[in-house]
Design an enzyme around this catalytic site. Structure first.
Site, PDB file in Angstrom:
ATOM      1  N   ARG A  78       0.503   2.553  -3.963  1.00 14.19           N
ATOM      2  CA  ARG A  78       0.824   3.967  -3.799  1.00 14.19           C
ATOM      3  C   ARG A  78       0.726   4.612  -5.171  1.00 14.19           C
ATOM      4  NH1 ARG A  78       5.775   4.262  -0.746  1.00 14.19           N
ATOM      5  NH2 ARG A  78       4.323   3.864   0.952  1.00 14.19           N
ATOM      6  N   GLU A  84      -5.343  -1.149   0.443  1.00 14.98           N
ATOM      7  CA  GLU A  84      -5.074   0.226   0.862  1.00 14.98           C
ATOM      8  C   GLU A  84      -4.464   0.964  -0.324  1.00 14.98           C
ATOM      9  OE1 GLU A  84      -3.159   2.449   4.610  1.00 14.98           O
ATOM     10  OE2 GLU A  84      -1.719   1.296   3.432  1.00 14.98           O
ATOM     11  N   GLU A 120       1.551   9.997 -12.192  1.00 15.05           N
ATOM     12  CA  GLU A 120       2.952   9.918 -12.632  1.00 15.05           C
ATOM     13  C   GLU A 120       3.433   8.469 -12.645  1.00 15.05           C
ATOM     14  OE1 GLU A 120       5.116  12.247 -13.741  1.00 15.05           O
ATOM     15  OE2 GLU A 120       3.467  13.701 -13.720  1.00 15.05           O
ATOM     16  N   LYS A 126      -0.283  14.732   9.564  1.00 19.18           N
ATOM     17  CA  LYS A 126       0.154  14.172  10.845  1.00 19.18           C
ATOM     18  C   LYS A 126       1.069  15.190  11.517  1.00 19.18           C
ATOM     19  CE  LYS A 126      -0.138   9.231   9.884  1.00 19.18           C
ATOM     20  NZ  LYS A 126       0.591   7.958   9.912  1.00 19.18           N
ATOM     21  N   LYS A 139      -5.173  -1.632  -9.796  1.00 15.99           N
ATOM     22  CA  LYS A 139      -4.229  -0.955 -10.690  1.00 15.99           C
ATOM     23  C   LYS A 139      -4.800  -0.808 -12.096  1.00 15.99           C
ATOM     24  CE  LYS A 139       0.242  -1.443 -10.554  1.00 15.99           C
ATOM     25  NZ  LYS A 139       1.615  -2.000 -10.519  1.00 15.99           N
ATOM     26  N   ARG A 157       1.713  -7.623  17.147  1.00 17.94           N
ATOM     27  CA  ARG A 157       1.805  -6.295  17.771  1.00 17.94           C
ATOM     28  C   ARG A 157       0.445  -5.765  18.196  1.00 17.94           C
ATOM     29  NH1 ARG A 157       4.704  -4.683  13.281  1.00 17.94           N
ATOM     30  NH2 ARG A 157       3.046  -3.246  12.743  1.00 17.94           N
ATOM     31  N   ASP A 192      -4.158  -3.461   5.184  1.00 19.02           N
ATOM     32  CA  ASP A 192      -3.033  -3.080   4.321  1.00 19.02           C
ATOM     33  C   ASP A 192      -2.185  -4.264   3.879  1.00 19.02           C
ATOM     34  OD1 ASP A 192      -1.904  -3.644   6.784  1.00 19.02           O
ATOM     35  OD2 ASP A 192      -0.512  -1.953   6.723  1.00 19.02           O
ATOM     36  N   ARG A 243       2.534  -3.477  -3.487  1.00 15.67           N
ATOM     37  CA  ARG A 243       3.181  -4.567  -2.769  1.00 15.67           C
ATOM     38  C   ARG A 243       2.129  -5.348  -1.995  1.00 15.67           C
ATOM     39  NH1 ARG A 243       0.960  -3.865   1.528  1.00 15.67           N
ATOM     40  NH2 ARG A 243       1.401  -2.248   3.032  1.00 15.67           N
ATOM     41  N   LYS A 264       2.161  -7.536   1.539  1.00 10.52           N
ATOM     42  CA  LYS A 264       2.991  -7.805   2.710  1.00 10.52           C
ATOM     43  C   LYS A 264       3.444  -9.259   2.699  1.00 10.52           C
ATOM     44  CE  LYS A 264       1.235  -4.671   6.287  1.00 10.52           C
ATOM     45  NZ  LYS A 264       2.450  -4.046   6.733  1.00 10.52           N
TER      46      LYS A 264
END
Length: 179
Positions: free
Chosen positions: A105, A167, A66, A140, A46, A84, A100, A71, A73
């Site tokens: 973002r 990520e 902007e 996608k 950042k 999973r 990730d 975050r 996890k």
């Protein structure tokens, strides 16, 4: 010392109901150190993005970024993703197999800004681009668009250095609203 939340106890569950308090305390410390590692990686990336944004504000007379969201996890979310995907459910497995755990973002005004920011970030000497998925040029099937980068950055602590993956998703305001 931070406490592990109820939904994060999966990190401690090794199928042995007789875990000693010392082992539990050791695992909590390991979890906290791991989360510190990923929070630190987010701060590093950042800061780099903030500096690029400030530089471009002066050179281009506008801010390409902007805003940013970030975050780490939760331990429970990390373990669920390992389960999973069929990986061993351990901190070392998470560090090795998940890209990730730390995420940023970046929201830009224009598509051109996305590629400019990505290129400037990945060009820096201490950043290694591990993976790039361009869902802008190749959306996608459901219409999702964003540029995903997995970068690796060194994090320096008092007694060691560790390479950490983050990520970075870069998209426009419109793409973020759609997503």
């Amino acid at each position: 010392m931070a406490q592990v939340k109820e939904n994060d106890k999966i990190f401690l569950d090794r199928g042995d109901m007789n875990i000693s308090p010392e082992v539990v305390e050791e695992k909590i410390e390991e979890i906290n150190e791991t989360l510190l590692l990923y929070r630190s990686a987010i701060k590093e990336v950042k800061t780099k993005l903030d500096i690029l944004d400030d530089e471009l504000k002066i050179r281009r007379k506008r801010n390409p970024i902007e805003y940013m969201k970030s975050r780490v996890k939760t331990p429970g979310s990390i373990m669920e993703k390992l389960r999973r995907r069929g990986f061993e459910m351990s901190i070392e497995s998470a560090k090795k197999n998940l890209n990730d755990i730390a995420g940023i973002r970046v929201i830009c005004s224009f598509v051109g800004d996305i590629y400019d920011i990505a290129e400037m970030l990945t060009r820096q000497d201490d950043i290694t681009l591990i993976e790039e998925k361009d869902y802008i040029k190749n959306p996608k099937p459901n219409g999702y668009r964003s540029l995903h980068l997995v970068v690796e950055i060194p994090i320096f602590f008092s007694d060691h250095e560790e390479l950490v993956r983050v990520e970075v998703q870069i998209r426009t305001i419109a793409m973020d609203f759609w997503a």
